[in-house]
Every structure is written in C-alpha cells, then in structure tokens.
Design a protein around this motif. Structure first.
Motif, short mmCIF file in Angstrom:
data_model
loop_
_atom_site.label_atom_id
_atom_site.label_comp_id
_atom_site.label_asym_id
_atom_site.label_seq_id
_atom_site.Cartn_x
_atom_site.Cartn_y
_atom_site.Cartn_z
N GLN A 271 0.83 -1.21 0.00
CA GLN A 271 0.00 0.00 0.00
C GLN A 271 0.86 1.26 0.00
O GLN A 271 0.57 2.23 -0.71
CB GLN A 271 -0.93 0.02 1.21
CG GLN A 271 -1.83 1.27 1.23
CD GLN A 271 -2.87 1.22 2.30
OE1 GLN A 271 -2.57 0.89 3.43
NE2 GLN A 271 -4.10 1.55 1.97
N ARG A 272 1.95 1.23 0.76
CA ARG A 272 2.82 2.41 0.81
C ARG A 272 3.46 2.67 -0.56
O ARG A 272 3.56 3.83 -0.99
CB ARG A 272 3.91 2.21 1.87
CG ARG A 272 4.92 3.33 1.89
CD ARG A 272 5.75 3.33 3.14
NE ARG A 272 5.01 3.87 4.26
CZ ARG A 272 5.59 4.25 5.41
NH1 ARG A 272 6.89 4.12 5.57
NH2 ARG A 272 4.87 4.74 6.40
N ILE A 273 3.87 1.61 -1.24
CA ILE A 273 4.47 1.78 -2.56
C ILE A 273 3.44 2.32 -3.55
O ILE A 273 3.74 3.18 -4.39
CB ILE A 273 5.07 0.46 -3.07
CG1 ILE A 273 6.22 0.02 -2.16
CG2 ILE A 273 5.55 0.58 -4.50
CD1 ILE A 273 7.35 1.01 -2.08
N ASN A 274 2.21 1.83 -3.46
CA ASN A 274 1.14 2.35 -4.33
C ASN A 274 0.92 3.84 -4.11
O ASN A 274 0.75 4.61 -5.06
CB ASN A 274 -0.16 1.57 -4.09
CG ASN A 274 -0.33 0.41 -5.03
OD1 ASN A 274 0.05 0.48 -6.19
ND2 ASN A 274 -0.90 -0.67 -4.55
N LEU A 275 0.90 4.25 -2.85
CA LEU A 275 0.73 5.67 -2.55
C LEU A 275 1.91 6.49 -3.06
O LEU A 275 1.75 7.60 -3.57
CB LEU A 275 0.56 5.87 -1.04
CG LEU A 275 -0.77 5.43 -0.43
CD1 LEU A 275 -0.71 5.52 1.08
CD2 LEU A 275 -1.92 6.27 -0.97
N ALA A 276 3.11 5.93 -2.91
CA ALA A 276 4.30 6.63 -3.38
C ALA A 276 4.24 6.86 -4.89
O ALA A 276 4.62 7.93 -5.39
CB ALA A 276 5.55 5.84 -3.01
N LEU A 277 3.77 5.86 -5.62
CA LEU A 277 3.62 6.01 -7.06
C LEU A 277 2.55 7.03 -7.40
O LEU A 277 2.69 7.85 -8.31
CB LEU A 277 3.29 4.66 -7.70
CG LEU A 277 4.44 3.65 -7.79
CD1 LEU A 277 3.92 2.29 -8.25
CD2 LEU A 277 5.52 4.15 -8.76
N LYS A 278 1.45 7.00 -6.65
CA LYS A 278 0.33 7.92 -6.90
C LYS A 278 0.75 9.36 -6.64
O LYS A 278 0.41 10.27 -7.41
CB LYS A 278 -0.84 7.53 -6.01
CG LYS A 278 -2.08 8.39 -6.17
CD LYS A 278 -3.19 7.90 -5.25
CE LYS A 278 -4.44 8.74 -5.39
NZ LYS A 278 -5.52 8.27 -4.49
N TRP A 279 1.49 9.58 -5.57
CA TRP A 279 1.88 10.93 -5.19
C TRP A 279 3.23 11.35 -5.77
O TRP A 279 3.66 12.49 -5.57
CB TRP A 279 1.93 11.05 -3.66
CG TRP A 279 0.60 10.85 -3.01
CD1 TRP A 279 -0.62 10.82 -3.60
CD2 TRP A 279 0.37 10.63 -1.62
NE1 TRP A 279 -1.61 10.60 -2.68
CE2 TRP A 279 -1.04 10.47 -1.43
CE3 TRP A 279 1.18 10.53 -0.50
CZ2 TRP A 279 -1.62 10.25 -0.20
CZ3 TRP A 279 0.61 10.31 0.75
CH2 TRP A 279 -0.78 10.17 0.89
N ARG A 280 3.92 10.40 -6.40
CA ARG A 280 5.23 10.66 -7.00
C ARG A 280 6.23 11.18 -5.96
O ARG A 280 6.92 12.18 -6.16
CB ARG A 280 5.11 11.64 -8.17
CG ARG A 280 4.29 11.09 -9.33
CD ARG A 280 4.28 12.02 -10.52
NE ARG A 280 3.58 11.41 -11.65
CZ ARG A 280 4.12 10.55 -12.51
NH1 ARG A 280 5.40 10.20 -12.37
NH2 ARG A 280 3.42 10.07 -13.51
N VAL A 281 6.28 10.47 -4.84
CA VAL A 281 7.25 10.80 -3.79
C VAL A 281 7.90 9.50 -3.33
O VAL A 281 7.33 8.41 -3.49
CB VAL A 281 6.57 11.49 -2.59
CG1 VAL A 281 5.94 12.80 -3.01
CG2 VAL A 281 5.53 10.58 -1.93
N PRO A 282 9.09 9.56 -2.74
CA PRO A 282 9.70 8.35 -2.17
C PRO A 282 8.84 7.79 -1.04
O PRO A 282 8.18 8.54 -0.31
CB PRO A 282 11.06 8.85 -1.64
CG PRO A 282 11.33 10.10 -2.40
CD PRO A 282 9.99 10.74 -2.64
N ALA A 283 8.84 6.49 -0.90
CA ALA A 283 7.98 5.84 0.10
C ALA A 283 8.29 6.30 1.51
O ALA A 283 7.39 6.36 2.37
CB ALA A 283 8.13 4.32 0.00
#
Length: 490
Positions: A271-283
């Motif tokens: 889930q954290r990696i998905n959010l990182a991709l969505k927000w374009r920020v490092p996890a």
C-alpha cells in the motif's frame, strides 16, 4: 534516511510445495474468488504480477532496489501453480469413485535408486490411488489445448520411463513383506487443459500402451478406473497394509530449485508503494498510522519537535514488534533540521522522548549518544501496522513546510477527513488538540491561529473555508466546521 524494504519473497532453498502454497495464499487474499480453475488458467498470477509490476515502476521512478521477480521465477511459479491445480482437479474427480475402501495420496515421494545403489534419490508421484482393483499411479500433465486434439507424443520420449519408475518405486517400497505382481500397479496419464475445457481427444497413444500405460482426460478418468472393477485384487486388509507401508516410506520434499520462491505477503509495504507512485514521492516520505493517533494533543511540543514526532511515527509503520533505531544524523536530514548545534538538537530530542513516554504508546523510548530507540507496546502495534480503513496517510514533506503547530494539526485532521470534505468539532475539543492556553480568547484563536493556518493550507486543500456556531448569552463559539475539497497530492 533510506528506507530498508523488507523482501516480499525469498529464493534460497525453496521447495515446490512452499512456492505453491505461498503464491496461492497471496492470490486468494487479493482475489477471494481465486479458485482451482483460476489457478489452472494462463492468468494464474494476476495479483503477484500486479505487485511485481508496482515494485518495478517504483524502482524506476525512485532508483530504489526493492527485490522483484525475474521472468524465470515468474514462469516457474505459474507452471507450479498450474500443475498443482491440475493435480487437485484430478484428486477431486477420483474422490467421487464409489469404492468404499479407496485410499488417495497426493504428491507421494518414495525412495528410489534409479539403478544407482548407494546414492539417495526419490521418485515423485502426483496422485496415488489404492483400491480393490489395484494401485493406480496417476501422472498429471497440464497443457494449453486450443483445438480438439492433443498429441501424446508431445510429452516426449522419456514419459514411458517416468511411469515405469513410478511402478518400480512402489514395488521396492512394498518389499519385503507385501508381495504383489507388477501388473497390480497401473499407470495412467491424465491430460488437463489449462483453458478449463475437456472436449478434446488424445492421439498417438501407442507408445504409452506399449509401455503398459493408459492416457485419458479428467472426464473419462473414473470410467477408466471403474472398468477395472470386475478384477478385484486386494482385500480391505491388504489395502490398509499397502497404505501404511507407503505412508511410512514417504520422504520429505528436499528438492529445491533456483527459480522457486517463497512469497511473503506484506500488504503494508504494498500500500505504501502504491501511494508513493500515486503521489510521486519516495515511500519514506509517506506517514501512515491509525486515526486514533490524531486524537493525541501534542501540547508542549514546538514546531520542530512535532516534525520529529511524526517522522518517528512514519518510521514505525510496518515495524510490528521490532525495535526501531534512528541516529541523530538521519533524523536531522529527514526532518530538515538546519541548526548545527548538536547539543541544542539533543536537548530538543530529550524533551520529545520525555513527552513520548507519557503517551502510553511505547514500551521503550530512549535517546542516548545520538541514537534514538523506540519500540511500540504490544497492545498498540495495531496503531502503526496492518493498514486498514481506519488508517490515514500523508506526505511528510508537506507537514515540514508548515510553520505553525496549528497548521500541522489541521493538515493531519483535514487529510483524515479528506474524502468527506468537511470536519466538524466542538471548539473546546479543537482547543485541546491545538494545545491552546486557557487564557486565549476564542475569537483570538480563530483570527490569529486558525485563519493563519488556513492560509498555509490553502495550496493543498482547495475551497478551504470555515463556519463557527455561537451559543449562549455570551455568544461564545461552541462549534467550528471546516469545508474543503480533497487534498492535492502534487
């Protein structure tokens, strides 16, 4: 401070069964409708491929090194899952036989020397059926069959030897003590179509028949076995003896292969990696926790201490009951602390540790010699792990940009209620969360603190506004309600 990602699979000394069981668990967790036919199909790794592709994208976007599956590991897992599904379908079919004394064994590994005496080898039989009419070694082959014919010669020239070795392994296992004739052991190949249809014919089976074997599809398997019913060879007592001998002779599965993997499902990481991709920020910039933590008033913490506090909370995500260690250098960098005086930073961190000990959340919080160690209480682990609908997630770098504690608290609260687009609370409760002094008048709190905070938050929440409700003869503010559009991630 680099995030250390827990591997989501291991590849050392993994046997086939471990790969199958761990892969199927992930597919079933992410797709409750994942059944035997889905496992048999050509798309039997949909969830695992999604996870792997997500990590590949993240690695490319952030030059990270989350372990990902190779093509050969993916193909091996797909092959093993399909084979296991075929064997389970055959097992389900055989269990419908009317014989009351039948014994069914799966994935049987028996010792067998292959003519090389003095060495250790084993022989694996997919499904083994023991009935009154004989011992049936059932070899299952899963193939993708698009037409209405399957050419048995595609199984290769060694298939006859493979079946012969099954028979010889059983004969060796039953001796001494249980004497049976070789013809009492029957060998059958069952061809299972990965497309899930069974309307094809088998051709070129003469080589198998010459080797004393038979080939069939699942549809005709039980009919083939039932046709042997007029030739009873074993009594119920003999069936029991044969079953006991074979079970006692079975070997553990020691065979491992370089492309086998054991999957470790880690939904928090995914889930954290998905959010990182969505927000374009490092996890590591994403802070995730149970919304109950937003009810804690951070009274007494200054602006930078709040930054440190939420940095620590973010690092506790996915730690479970493990102790977390953070060093001063990394804390300084991650929190954007610009002061060069370590003694001043240490004093601030000592004060933060003292506050954290009062929250009742932690079993251990220590700061010594520039090293911070934290461990959550076992009863509080759920607040930092096992993400669910009660978790909130936000970008730590946005919190760092905010210059007041009021703005930081409202940022976290608005993020929690972002989907609803509104947050309503009593003014007394808001004063508590913001750590407002009893000496401050409500009207001054609104003008000097809340309105100032909203100006800082407006780049992240559009249409941000508030409404107060006043009651009583003194016309005091009793409630406040905030309205906003969903948070802007970029």
């Amino acid at each position: 401070m680099n995030t250390i990602f827990t591997p989501w699979f291991t590849s050392k000394h993994v046997n086939n069964e471990t790969t199958i069981q761990s892969a199927r668990k992930i597919e079933q967790l992410l797709d409750p409708s994942y059944d035997c036919l889905k496992q048999l199909s050509g798309n039997n790794l949909i969830s695992i491929r999604q996870i792997n592709d997500t990590y590949i994208q993240y690695n490319l976007q952030h030059q990270s090194q989350i372990p990902v599956l190779s093509d050969s590991q993916m193909m091996q897992t797909e092959y093993l899952l399909a084979g296991d599904a075929g064997e389970r379908l055959v097992d389900n079919e055989v269990r419908q036989l009317a014989s009351p004394n039948k014994i069914i064994l799966n994935n049987v590994l028996l010792p067998y020397q292959y003519g090389q005496y003095g060495t250790f080898h084993d022989n694996q039989i997919d499904n083994l059926l023991i009935t009154e009419t004989g011992i049936y070694c059932i070899e299952v082959k899963t193939r993708t069959i698009k037409g209405n014919l399957f050419d048995l010669s595609q199984l290769g020239p060694d298939i006859g030897n493979q079946l012969a070795f099954h028979k010889e392994a059983i004969l060796e296992t039953l001796q001494p003590g249980i004497s049976i004739k070789p013809k009492m052991i029957k060998t059958i190949i069952v061809i299972v179509n990965r497309l899930g249809v069974d309307n094809f014919r088998l051709i070129n089976n003469s080589d198998l028949e010459n080797a004393g074997a038979k080939a069939t599809t699942i549809k005709y398997l039980n009919l083939m076995i039932s046709n042997e019913s007029e030739h009873a060879l074993f009594t119920p007592s003999q069936i029991g003896q044969i079953n006991l001998r074979i079970r006692n002779s079975c070997l553990p599965d020691r065979r491992t292969y370089s492309d086998n993997v054991c999957f470790i499902h880690n939904p928090d990481l995914f889930q954290r990696i998905n959010l990182a991709l969505k927000w374009r920020v490092p996890a590591e910039q994403i802070v995730s926790y149970h919304v109950k933590l937003n009810d804690i008033a951070l009274t007494g913490l200054n602006n930078k201490q709040q930054d440190f506090f939420w940095l620590i909370i973010g690092r506790l995500y996915n730690q479970k009951d493990r102790e977390l260690t953070l060093i001063r250098k990394d804390l300084r960098k991650a929190a954007g602390y610009r002061g060069k005086d370590n003694s001043k930073l240490d004093k601030s961190l000592y004060s933060l540790v003292a506050f954290m000990r009062t929250t009742g959340l932690f079993q251990k919080v220590n700061y010594e010699s520039g090293k911070l160690t934290i461990k959550a209480k076992r009863s509080k682990i759920y607040l930092f792990n096992y993400s669910n609908d009660y978790f909130t997630h936000w970008n730590y770098q946005i919190l760092r940009q905010l210059s007041t504690n009021t703005a930081k608290t409202l940022f976290r609260t608005f993020t929690q209620y972002s989907d609803a687009g509104r947050y309503q609370t009593s003014f007394q409760e808001l004063r508590y969360l913001l750590g407002i002094s009893p000496l401050d008048r409500n009207s001054d709190v609104v003008k000097r603190k809340i309105e100032s905070a909203l100006r800082q938050l407006s780049p992240f929440f559009s249409d941000l506004r508030y409404k107060v409700t006043k009651k009583g003869k003194s016309n005091q503010i009793s409630e406040i309600e905030f309205y906003f559009s969903p948070m802007r991630f970029n």
